[in-house]
Design a protein around this motif. Sequence first.
Motif, PDB file in Angstrom:
ATOM      1  N   UNK A 167      36.707  49.894  41.554  1.00 32.02           N
ATOM      2  CA  UNK A 167      36.326  50.098  43.030  1.00 32.02           C
ATOM      3  C   UNK A 167      34.777  50.572  43.835  1.00 32.02           C
ATOM      4  N   UNK A 168      34.080  51.432  43.410  1.00 29.47           N
ATOM      5  CA  UNK A 168      33.529  51.763  44.311  1.00 29.47           C
ATOM      6  C   UNK A 168      32.212  50.462  43.796  1.00 29.47           C
ATOM      7  N   UNK A 169      32.164  50.014  42.701  1.00 36.37           N
ATOM      8  CA  UNK A 169      30.870  49.009  42.421  1.00 36.37           C
ATOM      9  C   UNK A 169      31.625  47.848  43.549  1.00 36.37           C
ATOM     10  N   UNK A 170      32.797  47.691  43.492  1.00 38.55           N
ATOM     11  CA  UNK A 170      33.038  46.459  44.258  1.00 38.55           C
ATOM     12  C   UNK A 170      33.222  46.648  45.847  1.00 38.55           C
ATOM     13  N   UNK A 171      33.307  48.215  46.277  1.00 37.97           N
ATOM     14  CA  UNK A 171      32.900  48.691  47.430  1.00 37.97           C
ATOM     15  C   UNK A 171      32.027  48.507  47.950  1.00 37.97           C
ATOM     16  N   UNK A 172      30.486  48.490  47.078  1.00 35.28           N
ATOM     17  CA  UNK A 172      29.342  48.892  47.596  1.00 35.28           C
ATOM     18  C   UNK A 172      28.871  47.111  46.831  1.00 35.28           C
ATOM     19  N   UNK A 173      28.956  46.353  46.424  1.00 39.05           N
ATOM     20  CA  UNK A 173      28.651  45.051  45.589  1.00 39.05           C
ATOM     21  C   UNK A 173      27.850  44.918  44.103  1.00 39.05           C
ATOM     22  N   UNK A 174      27.681  46.531  43.750  1.00 42.93           N
ATOM     23  CA  UNK A 174      26.240  46.475  42.822  1.00 42.93           C
ATOM     24  C   UNK A 174      27.128  47.123  41.643  1.00 42.93           C
ATOM     25  N   UNK A 175      25.977  46.949  40.630  1.00 49.22           N
ATOM     26  CA  UNK A 175      27.069  46.529  38.867  1.00 49.22           C
ATOM     27  C   UNK A 175      28.069  46.603  38.212  1.00 49.22           C
ATOM     28  N   UNK A 176      28.613  45.194  39.169  1.00 49.42           N
ATOM     29  CA  UNK A 176      30.178  45.049  38.518  1.00 49.42           C
ATOM     30  C   UNK A 176      29.086  43.424  38.409  1.00 49.42           C
ATOM     31  N   UNK A 177      28.833  42.075  38.238  1.00 47.27           N
ATOM     32  CA  UNK A 177      29.254  40.719  39.105  1.00 47.27           C
ATOM     33  C   UNK A 177      30.031  40.726  39.605  1.00 47.27           C
ATOM     34  N   UNK A 178      30.594  40.065  40.588  1.00 42.60           N
ATOM     35  CA  UNK A 178      31.125  39.973  41.475  1.00 42.60           C
ATOM     36  C   UNK A 178      32.076  38.078  41.257  1.00 42.60           C
ATOM     37  N   UNK A 179      31.155  38.020  39.863  1.00 42.63           N
ATOM     38  CA  UNK A 179      31.902  36.140  39.257  1.00 42.63           C
ATOM     39  C   UNK A 179      31.458  36.379  38.163  1.00 42.63           C
ATOM     40  N   UNK A 180      31.822  35.232  37.881  1.00 41.72           N
ATOM     41  CA  UNK A 180      31.276  34.733  36.474  1.00 41.72           C
ATOM     42  C   UNK A 180      31.789  35.614  35.424  1.00 41.72           C
ATOM     43  N   UNK A 181      30.762  34.990  34.142  1.00 48.10           N
ATOM     44  CA  UNK A 181      30.869  35.403  32.785  1.00 48.10           C
ATOM     45  C   UNK A 181      30.546  36.695  31.891  1.00 48.10           C
ATOM     46  N   UNK A 182      29.467  36.713  33.151  1.00 45.46           N
ATOM     47  CA  UNK A 182      29.447  38.244  32.918  1.00 45.46           C
ATOM     48  C   UNK A 182      30.085  39.377  33.751  1.00 45.46           C
ATOM     49  N   UNK A 183      30.789  39.412  34.739  1.00 45.27           N
ATOM     50  CA  UNK A 183      32.123  40.110  35.261  1.00 45.27           C
ATOM     51  C   UNK A 183      32.742  40.208  34.245  1.00 45.27           C
ATOM     52  N   UNK A 184      33.830  39.103  34.020  1.00 44.89           N
ATOM     53  CA  UNK A 184      34.202  39.633  32.515  1.00 44.89           C
ATOM     54  C   UNK A 184      33.654  40.688  31.062  1.00 44.89           C
ATOM     55  N   UNK A 185      32.767  39.973  30.984  1.00 50.58           N
ATOM     56  CA  UNK A 185      32.259  40.728  29.527  1.00 50.58           C
ATOM     57  C   UNK A 185      31.656  41.453  30.464  1.00 50.58           C
ATOM     58  N   UNK A 186      31.387  42.583  31.498  1.00 53.50           N
ATOM     59  CA  UNK A 186      31.454  43.745  31.814  1.00 53.50           C
ATOM     60  C   UNK A 186      32.738  44.587  31.832  1.00 53.50           C
ATOM     61  N   UNK A 187      33.734  43.838  32.458  1.00 48.54           N
ATOM     62  CA  UNK A 187      34.874  44.289  32.691  1.00 48.54           C
ATOM     63  C   UNK A 187      35.784  45.120  31.430  1.00 48.54           C
ATOM     64  N   UNK A 188      35.120  43.693  30.147  1.00 47.73           N
ATOM     65  CA  UNK A 188      35.998  44.165  29.021  1.00 47.73           C
ATOM     66  C   UNK A 188      35.507  44.887  28.407  1.00 47.73           C
TER      67      UNK A 188
END
Length: 230
Positions: A77-98
Amino acid sequence: MIDLYSWPTPNGQKVHILLEELGLSYKVHGVNIGTGEQFKPEFLRISPNNKIPALVDADGPDGQPLALFESGAILVYLAEKTGRLLPASGAQRYTTLQWLMWQMGGLGPMLGQAHHFRIYAPEKIDYAIARYTNEARRLYAVLDQRLMQSPWLGGNDYSIADIAAFPWCRSAKNQGVDWAEYPHAKRWFDAIDARPAVQRGLAVLAEQRKPLLDEQSRKNLFGEAQYQRR
């Protein structure tokens, strides 16, 4: 303003660190889990699972207040609120969430059990100590292998996945882990530990935490108080 309800445990420290990394304004409310403050009705209204951390963001989605518990959900939530430290889209987003899910479902729970049976359990049960120590070492090996391939868990950039895993690795010795066996993970750990925002996050509420010495604290954390229906 964000009201944070927390305590200086690994799950609380994840959120402390992220708030400091993001530079968000917040007010911290200590919830002393040793004395049973996590069972108070006012806290349970925010965190019905009676666990820290939890937060209330007065400026939530659509300008409405939002209450959240579960550290992983708070990090996203906080990463998406600020648009930082979690990619907004693409493979790296899902790798990070993984890797965030790996921490939430594996690294945290298993290291917590290793710590419990090695340090806090009133009886030393050889099977449990061996079981969770071996699992801790296996997970550190997974971490080390990943960090041999990539500078950070999510890929090329520091992210909420790293922030989530880091606090759990601060007690490696108590988990039966020798850092010398995991050089890539140790490089990663030291890089995170050197960040000023991380040190600020670790300092949040740190002076209030005391050793768990009394029987009531054990009941609140590990015993009958946990299982009372509320």
